[in-house]
Design a protein around this motif. Sequence first.
Motif, PDB file in Angstrom:
ATOM      1  N   ALA A   1       4.308   5.882  -5.159  1.00 14.20           N
ATOM      2  CA  ALA A   1       4.274   5.990  -6.626  1.00 14.20           C
ATOM      3  C   ALA A   1       3.214   7.002  -7.066  1.00 14.20           C
ATOM      4  O   ALA A   1       3.427   7.785  -8.001  1.00 14.20           O
ATOM      5  N   THR A   2       2.080   6.993  -6.376  1.00 17.80           N
ATOM      6  CA  THR A   2       1.002   7.924  -6.737  1.00 17.80           C
ATOM      7  C   THR A   2       1.421   9.368  -6.444  1.00 17.80           C
ATOM      8  O   THR A   2       1.191  10.270  -7.265  1.00 17.80           O
TER       9      THR A   2
ATOM     10  N   ALA B   1       2.324   1.909  -3.336  1.00 16.07           N
ATOM     11  CA  ALA B   1       1.338   2.555  -4.218  1.00 16.07           C
ATOM     12  C   ALA B   1       1.182   4.031  -3.849  1.00 16.07           C
ATOM     13  O   ALA B   1       1.062   4.896  -4.720  1.00 16.07           O
ATOM     14  N   ARG B   2       1.213   4.320  -2.534  1.00 13.08           N
ATOM     15  CA  ARG B   2       1.082   5.720  -2.099  1.00 13.08           C
ATOM     16  C   ARG B   2       2.252   6.553  -2.623  1.00 13.08           C
ATOM     17  O   ARG B   2       2.067   7.658  -3.135  1.00 13.08           O
TER      18      ARG B   2
ATOM     19  N   GLU C   1      -1.800  -0.868 -11.144  1.00 14.91           N
ATOM     20  CA  GLU C   1      -1.125  -0.724  -9.852  1.00 14.91           C
ATOM     21  C   GLU C   1      -1.238   0.668  -9.260  1.00 14.91           C
ATOM     22  O   GLU C   1      -1.078   0.849  -8.061  1.00 14.91           O
ATOM     23  N   ILE C   2      -1.432   1.679 -10.111  1.00 19.11           N
ATOM     24  CA  ILE C   2      -1.698   2.987  -9.535  1.00 19.11           C
ATOM     25  C   ILE C   2      -2.708   3.768 -10.375  1.00 19.11           C
ATOM     26  O   ILE C   2      -2.753   3.650 -11.595  1.00 19.11           O
TER      27      ILE C   2
ATOM     28  N   VAL D   1       0.838  -1.202   0.000  1.00 10.64           N
ATOM     29  CA  VAL D   1       0.000   0.000   0.000  1.00 10.64           C
ATOM     30  C   VAL D   1       0.871   1.250   0.000  1.00 10.64           C
ATOM     31  O   VAL D   1       0.615   2.190  -0.756  1.00 10.64           O
TER      32      VAL D   1
ATOM     33  N   LEU E   1      -7.169   2.539  -1.570  1.00  6.60           N
ATOM     34  CA  LEU E   1      -6.690   3.362  -0.455  1.00  6.60           C
ATOM     35  C   LEU E   1      -6.041   4.657  -0.933  1.00  6.60           C
ATOM     36  O   LEU E   1      -6.225   5.716  -0.326  1.00  6.60           O
ATOM     37  N   THR E   2      -5.281   4.582  -2.027  1.00  8.40           N
ATOM     38  CA  THR E   2      -4.662   5.820  -2.519  1.00  8.40           C
ATOM     39  C   THR E   2      -5.726   6.768  -3.062  1.00  8.40           C
ATOM     40  O   THR E   2      -5.599   7.983  -2.926  1.00  8.40           O
TER      41      THR E   2
ATOM     42  N   ASP F   1      -3.656   7.717 -10.506  1.00  9.39           N
ATOM     43  CA  ASP F   1      -3.455   9.061  -9.964  1.00  9.39           C
ATOM     44  C   ASP F   1      -4.653   9.931 -10.352  1.00  9.39           C
ATOM     45  O   ASP F   1      -5.603   9.451 -10.966  1.00  9.39           O
TER      46      ASP F   1
ATOM     47  N   ASP G   1      -6.975   8.678  -0.158  1.00 12.19           N
ATOM     48  CA  ASP G   1      -6.032   9.747   0.211  1.00 12.19           C
ATOM     49  C   ASP G   1      -6.123  10.931  -0.747  1.00 12.19           C
ATOM     50  O   ASP G   1      -5.972  12.083  -0.353  1.00 12.19           O
ATOM     51  N   LEU G   2      -6.355  10.640  -2.006  1.00  4.79           N
ATOM     52  CA  LEU G   2      -6.478  11.714  -2.993  1.00  4.79           C
ATOM     53  C   LEU G   2      -7.821  12.444  -2.865  1.00  4.79           C
ATOM     54  O   LEU G   2      -8.035  13.463  -3.501  1.00  4.79           O
TER      55      LEU G   2
ATOM     56  N   VAL H   1      -1.075  14.509  -2.223  1.00  6.05           N
ATOM     57  CA  VAL H   1       0.309  14.148  -1.887  1.00  6.05           C
ATOM     58  C   VAL H   1       0.547  14.351  -0.398  1.00  6.05           C
ATOM     59  O   VAL H   1       1.174  13.535   0.270  1.00  6.05           O
TER      60      VAL H   1
ATOM     61  N   ALA I   1      -4.830  -1.520  -2.579  1.00  3.97           N
ATOM     62  CA  ALA I   1      -3.863  -0.415  -2.471  1.00  3.97           C
ATOM     63  C   ALA I   1      -4.312   0.772  -3.316  1.00  3.97           C
ATOM     64  O   ALA I   1      -4.149   1.928  -2.922  1.00  3.97           O
TER      65      ALA I   1
ATOM     66  N   LEU J   1      -0.949  11.407   1.247  1.00  5.49           N
ATOM     67  CA  LEU J   1      -0.312  10.136   0.893  1.00  5.49           C
ATOM     68  C   LEU J   1       1.017   9.947   1.620  1.00  5.49           C
ATOM     69  O   LEU J   1       1.433   8.833   1.905  1.00  5.49           O
TER      70      LEU J   1
END
Lengths: 133, 118
Positions: free
Chosen positions: A41-42, A38-39, B52-53, A35, B87-88, B55, B91-92, A107, B84, A110
Amino acid sequence: MNIAPNRVEIHNEWDIVRARQSGRERAKELGFGHVDQARIATAISELARNIYLYAKHGEIIISVIDGEKRGISIIAEDNGPGIRDLRKAMEDGYTTSGGLGAGLPGVKRLMDDFDIVSEEGQGTKITAKKYLR
Amino acid sequence: MRIPILKLYNYLLTTIQVELDDQTAIQFQDDLLNKIHETGAIGVVIDLTSVEIIDSYIAKILGDVVNMSELLGAKVVLTGIRPAVALTLIDLGIRLKGVPTALDLEQGIEKLRQELGE
Ligand SMILES: Nc1ncnc2c1ncn2[C@@H]1O[C@H](COP(=O)(O)OP(=O)(O)OP(=O)(O)O)[C@@H](O)[C@H]1O
Ligand SMILES: [Mg+2]
């Protein structure tokens, strides 16, 4: 482990992909879980895209924090137009490009640490860190 | 890079198995909308198992794809979103509001059937 900083120059959209892949690899080597990989990378993807969109070019520097707390540091630096109103730019939904306005506040959430310095007409430097637990 | 889109009865199925760069995402948006228009498909499953991601830029494109597909008369279900990635997205601050999701392609098709009352 190779702990030399990894610099990725951002000029086009494929550089965004290269930067985030390189950050993910480094995060994995450091022992971050799925996780957090991924955070990280994002977050890199958001910062690299902002460079590409608003400053045209700049640099992402990924390095290892090898102190009391271990972790990863991401620096996004450009000599672009800078951000006039930082408080606004950090608000969810604020965008000047028809985006979602999710990048910068995202960001910040994250990552563990977030610092931004920006000067109109000079450029922007963002430092974001994440620590291993 | 082109993402293949399969037709199955009046559904379209697509599995995103490449790293989504901007060009690929935009091309996919175009291809899918054209295909919905050409085939008159009423349902679409987009499988994100290998992604995998996501954005904010890709999330915006996906959201646009869902809305535009609905304007063209096709219901979209997103499947296989990794924990994952989910979850991101939180956060965004991105919520895929009102977008139906399911675990995998098979359950995605099942969900479409329910949504469309078939
Ligand atoms: N490196 C930069 N140089 C100049 N301006 C920037 C830079 N990064 C961000 N900004 C400004 O801050 C605003 C907010 O950035 P943020 O990443 O949060 O949202 P966005 O890029 O507009 O949309 P999203 O990231 O959701 O696609 C941008 O619209 C832009 O005006
Ligand atoms: Mg942005």
